[in-house]
Motif scaffolding. Structure first.
Motif, PDB file in Angstrom:
ATOM      1  N   SER A 148      45.889  10.241  13.696  1.00 12.44           N
ATOM      2  CA  SER A 148      47.070  10.973  14.157  1.00 12.44           C
ATOM      3  C   SER A 148      46.938  12.461  13.864  1.00 12.44           C
ATOM      4  CB  SER A 148      48.327  10.429  13.470  1.00 12.44           C
ATOM      5  OG  SER A 148      49.459  11.220  13.778  1.00 12.44           O
ATOM      6  N   GLY A 149      47.232  13.293  14.865  1.00 11.17           N
ATOM      7  CA  GLY A 149      47.176  14.739  14.688  1.00 11.17           C
ATOM      8  C   GLY A 149      48.511  15.347  14.316  1.00 11.17           C
ATOM      9  N   PHE A 150      49.531  14.510  14.092  1.00 13.83           N
ATOM     10  CA  PHE A 150      50.876  14.994  13.751  1.00 13.83           C
ATOM     11  C   PHE A 150      51.081  14.787  12.256  1.00 13.83           C
ATOM     12  CE2 PHE A 150      55.661  14.596  14.991  1.00 13.83           C
ATOM     13  CZ  PHE A 150      55.855  15.893  14.560  1.00 13.83           C
ATOM     14  N   ARG A 151      51.076  15.882  11.501  1.00 13.30           N
ATOM     15  CA  ARG A 151      51.169  15.762  10.052  1.00 13.30           C
ATOM     16  C   ARG A 151      51.716  17.032   9.424  1.00 13.30           C
ATOM     17  NH1 ARG A 151      45.961  13.729   8.274  1.00 13.30           N
ATOM     18  NH2 ARG A 151      46.055  12.643  10.273  1.00 13.30           N
ATOM     19  N   ALA A 152      52.373  16.871   8.287  1.00 14.87           N
ATOM     20  CA  ALA A 152      52.816  17.991   7.461  1.00 14.87           C
ATOM     21  C   ALA A 152      51.976  17.985   6.201  1.00 14.87           C
ATOM     22  CB  ALA A 152      54.300  17.861   7.118  1.00 14.87           C
ATOM     23  N   VAL A 153      51.541  19.158   5.774  1.00 15.29           N
ATOM     24  CA  VAL A 153      50.599  19.217   4.656  1.00 15.29           C
ATOM     25  C   VAL A 153      50.759  20.540   3.912  1.00 15.29           C
ATOM     26  CG1 VAL A 153      48.806  20.188   6.149  1.00 15.29           C
ATOM     27  CG2 VAL A 153      48.148  18.986   4.055  1.00 15.29           C
ATOM     28  N   ARG A 154      50.448  20.513   2.636  1.00 19.79           N
ATOM     29  CA  ARG A 154      50.485  21.740   1.838  1.00 19.79           C
ATOM     30  C   ARG A 154      49.202  22.529   2.094  1.00 19.79           C
ATOM     31  NH1 ARG A 154      55.040  21.285  -0.679  1.00 19.79           N
ATOM     32  NH2 ARG A 154      55.793  19.198  -1.245  1.00 19.79           N
ATOM     33  N   ARG A 155      49.379  23.753   2.569  1.00 18.41           N
ATOM     34  CA  ARG A 155      48.259  24.542   3.086  1.00 18.41           C
ATOM     35  C   ARG A 155      47.170  24.763   2.040  1.00 18.41           C
ATOM     36  NH1 ARG A 155      47.311  30.113   2.896  1.00 18.41           N
ATOM     37  NH2 ARG A 155      45.875  30.881   4.509  1.00 18.41           N
ATOM     38  N   ARG A 156      47.544  25.110   0.830  1.00 19.85           N
ATOM     39  CA  ARG A 156      46.518  25.442  -0.179  1.00 19.85           C
ATOM     40  C   ARG A 156      45.638  24.234  -0.496  1.00 19.85           C
ATOM     41  NH1 ARG A 156      48.064  23.781  -5.236  1.00 19.85           N
ATOM     42  NH2 ARG A 156      50.243  23.121  -5.474  1.00 19.85           N
ATOM     43  N   LYS A 157      46.196  23.039  -0.403  1.00 17.28           N
ATOM     44  CA  LYS A 157      45.391  21.844  -0.654  1.00 17.28           C
ATOM     45  C   LYS A 157      44.547  21.497   0.568  1.00 17.28           C
ATOM     46  CE  LYS A 157      48.360  20.045  -4.269  1.00 17.28           C
ATOM     47  NZ  LYS A 157      49.228  18.955  -4.767  1.00 17.28           N
ATOM     48  N   PHE A 158      45.083  21.760   1.742  1.00 16.22           N
ATOM     49  CA  PHE A 158      44.322  21.563   2.981  1.00 16.22           C
ATOM     50  C   PHE A 158      43.085  22.465   2.971  1.00 16.22           C
ATOM     51  CE2 PHE A 158      45.448  20.219   7.566  1.00 16.22           C
ATOM     52  CZ  PHE A 158      44.124  19.990   7.865  1.00 16.22           C
ATOM     53  N   LEU A 159      43.270  23.705   2.508  1.00  8.83           N
ATOM     54  CA  LEU A 159      42.174  24.669   2.519  1.00  8.83           C
ATOM     55  C   LEU A 159      41.033  24.285   1.573  1.00  8.83           C
ATOM     56  CD1 LEU A 159      44.151  28.046   2.656  1.00  8.83           C
ATOM     57  CD2 LEU A 159      42.751  27.043   4.468  1.00  8.83           C
ATOM     58  N   GLU A 160      41.306  23.443   0.583  1.00  5.57           N
ATOM     59  CA  GLU A 160      40.247  23.008  -0.321  1.00  5.57           C
ATOM     60  C   GLU A 160      39.135  22.269   0.423  1.00  5.57           C
ATOM     61  OE1 GLU A 160      41.733  20.705  -3.561  1.00  5.57           O
ATOM     62  OE2 GLU A 160      43.313  22.155  -4.052  1.00  5.57           O
ATOM     63  N   PHE A 161      39.497  21.651   1.565  1.00 10.14           N
ATOM     64  CA  PHE A 161      38.540  20.829   2.290  1.00 10.14           C
ATOM     65  C   PHE A 161      38.166  21.415   3.648  1.00 10.14           C
ATOM     66  CE2 PHE A 161      41.326  18.135  -0.300  1.00 10.14           C
ATOM     67  CZ  PHE A 161      40.397  17.547  -1.144  1.00 10.14           C
ATOM     68  N   ILE A 162      38.516  22.678   3.865  1.00 10.12           N
ATOM     69  CA  ILE A 162      38.324  23.254   5.196  1.00 10.12           C
ATOM     70  C   ILE A 162      36.842  23.288   5.589  1.00 10.12           C
ATOM     71  CG2 ILE A 162      38.179  25.671   4.462  1.00 10.12           C
ATOM     72  CD1 ILE A 162      39.953  26.316   6.948  1.00 10.12           C
ATOM     73  N   SER A 163      35.955  23.433   4.616  1.00 14.45           N
ATOM     74  CA  SER A 163      34.528  23.478   4.939  1.00 14.45           C
ATOM     75  C   SER A 163      34.004  22.120   5.386  1.00 14.45           C
ATOM     76  CB  SER A 163      33.724  23.968   3.735  1.00 14.45           C
ATOM     77  OG  SER A 163      33.858  23.077   2.643  1.00 14.45           O
ATOM     78  N   LEU A 164      34.733  21.050   5.086  1.00 18.51           N
ATOM     79  CA  LEU A 164      34.310  19.706   5.480  1.00 18.51           C
ATOM     80  C   LEU A 164      34.781  19.333   6.874  1.00 18.51           C
ATOM     81  CD1 LEU A 164      35.053  17.696   2.198  1.00 18.51           C
ATOM     82  CD2 LEU A 164      32.893  18.730   2.900  1.00 18.51           C
ATOM     83  N   LEU A 165      35.779  20.057   7.379  1.00 20.44           N
ATOM     84  CA  LEU A 165      36.384  19.667   8.646  1.00 20.44           C
ATOM     85  C   LEU A 165      35.418  19.912   9.806  1.00 20.44           C
ATOM     86  CD1 LEU A 165      40.024  21.072   8.336  1.00 20.44           C
ATOM     87  CD2 LEU A 165      39.138  18.841   7.647  1.00 20.44           C
ATOM     88  N   PRO A 166      35.232  18.928  10.655  1.00 20.99           N
ATOM     89  CA  PRO A 166      34.387  19.122  11.844  1.00 20.99           C
ATOM     90  C   PRO A 166      35.131  19.981  12.862  1.00 20.99           C
ATOM     91  CG  PRO A 166      35.379  16.958  11.897  1.00 20.99           C
ATOM     92  CD  PRO A 166      35.751  17.551  10.573  1.00 20.99           C
ATOM     93  N   ASN A 167      34.409  20.519  13.799  1.00 20.26           N
ATOM     94  CA  ASN A 167      35.020  21.387  14.809  1.00 20.26           C
ATOM     95  C   ASN A 167      35.655  20.610  15.958  1.00 20.26           C
ATOM     96  OD1 ASN A 167      34.389  23.766  13.483  1.00 20.26           O
ATOM     97  ND2 ASN A 167      32.440  24.013  14.545  1.00 20.26           N
ATOM     98  N   LYS A 168      35.357  19.330  16.049  1.00 15.90           N
ATOM     99  CA  LYS A 168      35.853  18.562  17.192  1.00 15.90           C
ATOM    100  C   LYS A 168      37.118  17.797  16.820  1.00 15.90           C
ATOM    101  CE  LYS A 168      32.529  20.045  19.764  1.00 15.90           C
ATOM    102  NZ  LYS A 168      32.799  20.990  20.883  1.00 15.90           N
ATOM    103  N   PHE A 169      37.262  16.592  17.387  1.00 14.07           N
ATOM    104  CA  PHE A 169      38.536  15.889  17.297  1.00 14.07           C
ATOM    105  C   PHE A 169      38.698  15.023  16.061  1.00 14.07           C
ATOM    106  CE2 PHE A 169      38.553  16.943  21.787  1.00 14.07           C
ATOM    107  CZ  PHE A 169      39.883  17.265  21.994  1.00 14.07           C
TER     108      PHE A 169
END
Length: 287
Positions: A148-169
């Protein structure tokens, strides 16, 4: 709810049909919200319509993928509470409130979970069901909706894993498993998914992106919980070696070199998994 300081992030590619009404509905419900539309190389008027509707628009010069758009929006967001949603009219801005209410209970991420009627066809429903169960086993927690692409999240914790996120879907798969493995609190709330706006089409290829989702599960699982993968593989080699030994001993009364090879492989795989498990702990030494 309208006074909450939130960023609503919408990755968009060729969504001129639905983007305007989506942004306007968000701002009518949350007048103080920061609405960011990341125009991922659209060839239509998505960006200009979003701007006219009141959104901050960031444009990619060419299409980089849904995950890349999310990363761009996260870096640009100024609020700690970020709501990610699709721009094609399927996600209802009215459901943002349910996510935020759950977040107020102390969760780090709340995901809008679709029922079987909200899935795009029986084949995708079955595929998502398999992904949910497999990923739940990997992280040791029940996952209600992995993609699911519909989510609420705390930004600073999301950013901890930003380097792991793929560019696609497959970014939802990665961030969901990462949050569970990091010990952050994740919850699911049911949402209503509407039909895609007429003229809007999905950019997901079932087979290609489905395989990517599966590979992401293995990748994140190996990164965060390697023994979950290595132990079953090691055990399989062990059982095969024992089985082949029983066969060769009953037929020729000898120990086959193949059995020895299978047993040594079992031990090697287990030790690699053990070392990998220790390495993953270093990821969390500062958390």
């Amino acid at each position: 709810m309208s006074r909450l300081e939130i960023t609503v992030l919408l990755p968009a590619k060729n969504e001129e049909i639905a983007i305007g009404s989506t942004v306007e509905r968000i701002l009518s419900l949350y007048p103080g919200a920061e609405v960011i539309v990341v125009d991922d190389g659209s060839t239509d008027n998505t960006g200009s319509i979003a701007e006219e509707s009141g959104a901050l628009v960031i444009r990619h010069p060419y299409s980089k993928g849904n995950g890349s758009a999310i990363k761009t929006g996260l870096r640009a967001a100024t609020k700690d509470l970020v709501v990610c949603m699709d721009a094609d009219g399927q996600h209802r801005p009215e459901d943002i409130g349910a996510l935020l209410n759950k977040m107020s209970e102390g969760y780090d991420m709340v995901v809008g979970a679709r029922d079987h009627e909200g899935q795009a066809g029986l084949h995708r429903c079955l595929a998502n069901g398999f992904y949910n169960r497999f990923a739940s086993w990997m992280v040791g927690h029940k996952i209600g909706d992995l993609t699911s692409g519909f989510r609420a999240v705390r930004r600073r914790k999301f950013l901890e894993f930003i380097s792991l996120l793929p560019n696609k879907f497959s970014y939802p798969t990665t961030i969901t498993m990462s949050f569970f493995r990091a010990g952050y609190s994740v919850a699911y709330v049911p949402i209503t998914v509407l039909q895609r706006a007429e003229g809007s089409k999905s950019h997901i290829n079932l087979w290609k992106d489905g395989l990517r989702f599966l590979l992401i599960i293995f990748k994140v699982g190996t990164l965060f919980s390697p023994l979950k993968l290595f132990i079953p593989i090691s055990f399989s080699y062990l059982i095969l070696g024992i089985g082949y030994y029983v066969y060769t001993f009953s037929v020729d009364h000898r120990l086959s070199s193949i059995s020895v090879f299978l047993w040594s492989t079992s031990v090697t795989v287990f030790l690699i998994g053990l070392v990998s498990e220790q390495i993953t702990q270093l990821l969390y030494k500062d958390r």
